[in-house]
Motif scaffolding. Structure first.
Motif, mmCIF file in Angstrom:
data_model
loop_
_atom_site.group_PDB
_atom_site.id
_atom_site.type_symbol
_atom_site.label_atom_id
_atom_site.label_comp_id
_atom_site.label_asym_id
_atom_site.label_seq_id
_atom_site.Cartn_x
_atom_site.Cartn_y
_atom_site.Cartn_z
ATOM 1 N N GLY A 68 0.866 -0.907 0.162
ATOM 2 C CA GLY A 68 -0.012 -0.374 -0.085
ATOM 3 C C GLY A 68 1.073 1.035 -0.242
ATOM 4 N N SER A 69 0.073 2.472 0.192
ATOM 5 C CA SER A 69 0.622 3.997 -0.756
ATOM 6 C C SER A 69 1.679 3.602 1.144
ATOM 7 C CB SER A 69 0.427 4.862 -0.212
ATOM 8 O OG SER A 69 -1.483 4.765 0.094
ATOM 9 N N GLY A 70 0.453 3.910 2.124
ATOM 10 C CA GLY A 70 1.223 4.536 3.380
ATOM 11 C C GLY A 70 0.799 5.136 4.086
ATOM 12 N N GLU A 71 0.985 5.743 5.317
ATOM 13 C CA GLU A 71 0.841 6.669 6.188
ATOM 14 C C GLU A 71 1.685 7.895 5.554
ATOM 15 O OE1 GLU A 71 -2.183 7.196 6.529
ATOM 16 O OE2 GLU A 71 -2.679 4.886 6.457
ATOM 17 N N SER A 166 -4.982 6.660 11.863
ATOM 18 C CA SER A 166 -5.822 7.744 12.293
ATOM 19 C C SER A 166 -5.478 7.978 13.696
ATOM 20 C CB SER A 166 -6.965 6.414 13.393
ATOM 21 O OG SER A 166 -6.467 5.680 14.105
ATOM 22 N N SER A 167 -6.327 8.879 14.474
ATOM 23 C CA SER A 167 -5.467 9.703 15.542
ATOM 24 C C SER A 167 -6.182 9.348 16.642
ATOM 25 C CB SER A 167 -6.130 11.334 15.274
ATOM 26 O OG SER A 167 -7.295 11.330 15.348
ATOM 27 N N TYR A 176 -1.539 12.474 12.051
ATOM 28 C CA TYR A 176 -2.762 11.880 12.163
ATOM 29 C C TYR A 176 -2.152 10.015 11.789
ATOM 30 C CZ TYR A 176 -7.440 10.330 10.497
ATOM 31 O OH TYR A 176 -8.656 9.864 11.478
ATOM 32 N N THR A 177 -1.523 10.134 12.698
ATOM 33 C CA THR A 177 -1.219 8.706 13.084
ATOM 34 C C THR A 177 -0.558 8.261 14.582
ATOM 35 O OG1 THR A 177 1.230 8.595 12.961
ATOM 36 C CG2 THR A 177 0.170 8.177 10.984
ATOM 37 N N HIS A 201 2.560 8.049 23.280
ATOM 38 C CA HIS A 201 2.222 9.584 21.926
ATOM 39 C C HIS A 201 3.503 10.523 22.613
ATOM 40 C CE1 HIS A 201 0.759 12.154 19.206
ATOM 41 N NE2 HIS A 201 0.414 13.103 20.211
ATOM 42 N N THR A 202 4.369 10.436 22.407
ATOM 43 C CA THR A 202 5.846 10.866 22.106
ATOM 44 C C THR A 202 6.013 12.125 21.971
ATOM 45 O OG1 THR A 202 6.664 8.959 21.944
ATOM 46 C CG2 THR A 202 8.159 11.258 22.680
#
Length: 264
Positions: A68-71, A166-167, A176-177, A201-202
């Motif tokens: 896939g194209s990825g995030e 997503s968030s 948005y990952t 979540h850094t």
């Protein structure tokens, strides 16, 4: 050096993106260069654009899935708009600071099954063409390692990682990952969930750490089981007793009721 020959409108163009070897960490600098060559005629390069991509749809490593194209997790910059004479080659440096939220794909040299790389697009004389993804090694931070080590000491094993497009609810974010680490317990133990999902979540100070029972059906945060939130700072590595913290966290997550059926 392996060049990708990009054909657009009958105009051949050779492009190669070279990333400096070795891992980089979230918050660190990614270095490299884009090499552009005009083998057959003069060309005017109008722009060079790059995307840092992450894509890993399954937790389990080595199953061949994940196309896939990825995030998108970053936009490295390389200057464009220059002319190339026939046979000329130009090397354009790239330098990019990774977001602290950037997913990782390596833990102490072990591959986590997360594909991260740079995709390069070149616009030459109004024709756009894109290269394959050039891999990037993103290493876990010492804080990640310390917390994961504490779970290992409590009988859990790291069974890979996944990047979600997503968030996380109610957090300050730049991407948005988010990334989930799957922890499994080979030996059953009373009061200990068999599978967990751990998320960092850094930022520059430390991490918000989220822990929940694992359920892999949905990519959306709100559709997963409830998560407990904890915080830790980078400077606490080596002084904080994460082993004691993890024992407390496990006791607390064990009594949470899931909103989604746990599944493999």
């Amino acid at each position: 050096m392996v060049f990708k020959r990009l054909f657009g409108g009958g105009i051949p163009l050779e492009v190669d993106t070279i990333i400096e070897p070795g891992p980089v960490r979230p918050g660190g600098m990614l270095h490299g260069e884009v090499v552009v060559r005009a083998p057959e005629r003069d060309l005017e390069i109008e722009s060079i654009s790059l995307r840092l991509l992450a894509n890993a749809p399954l937790f389990h490593k080595g199953d061949g899935d994940g196309a896939g194209s990825g995030e998108t997790v970053g936009h490295p910059h390389a200057s464009g708009w220059f002319k190339l004479r026939k046979g000329q080659e130009k090397r354009v440096p790239l330098k990019f600071r990774l977001r602290w939220e950037t997913p990782v794909n390596e833990l102490r040299g072990e591959d986590l099954g997360v594909l991260i790389g740079v995709s390069t697009e070149v616009d030459a004389a109004g024709v756009k063409a894109q290269t394959d993804m050039d891999p990037v090694r993103v290493e876990a931070l010492p804080l990640h390692e310390a917390v994961l080590d504490a779970f290992v000491a409590e009988g859990y094993a790291l069974d890979g990682a996944r990047v979600y497009g997503s968030s996380i609810d109610e957090v300050e974010r730049h991407l948005y990952t988010w990334q989930g680490f799957r922890l499994v317990r080979p030996e059953p133990a009373e009061g200990r969930p068999a599978q967990l999902e751990l998320t960092f979540h850094t930022n520059a100070v430390g991490s918000e750490i989220f822990l929940r029972k694992f359920a892999g059906k949905s990519k959306y945060w709100e559709d997963k089981p409830p998560a407990l939130r904890y915080v830790a700072a980078h400077h606490e590595v080596g002084t904080r007793d994460f082993a004691a913290d993890v024992r407390t966290w496990l006791d607390e997550v064990a009594v949470l009721k899931s909103t989604e059926r746990d599944e493999d």
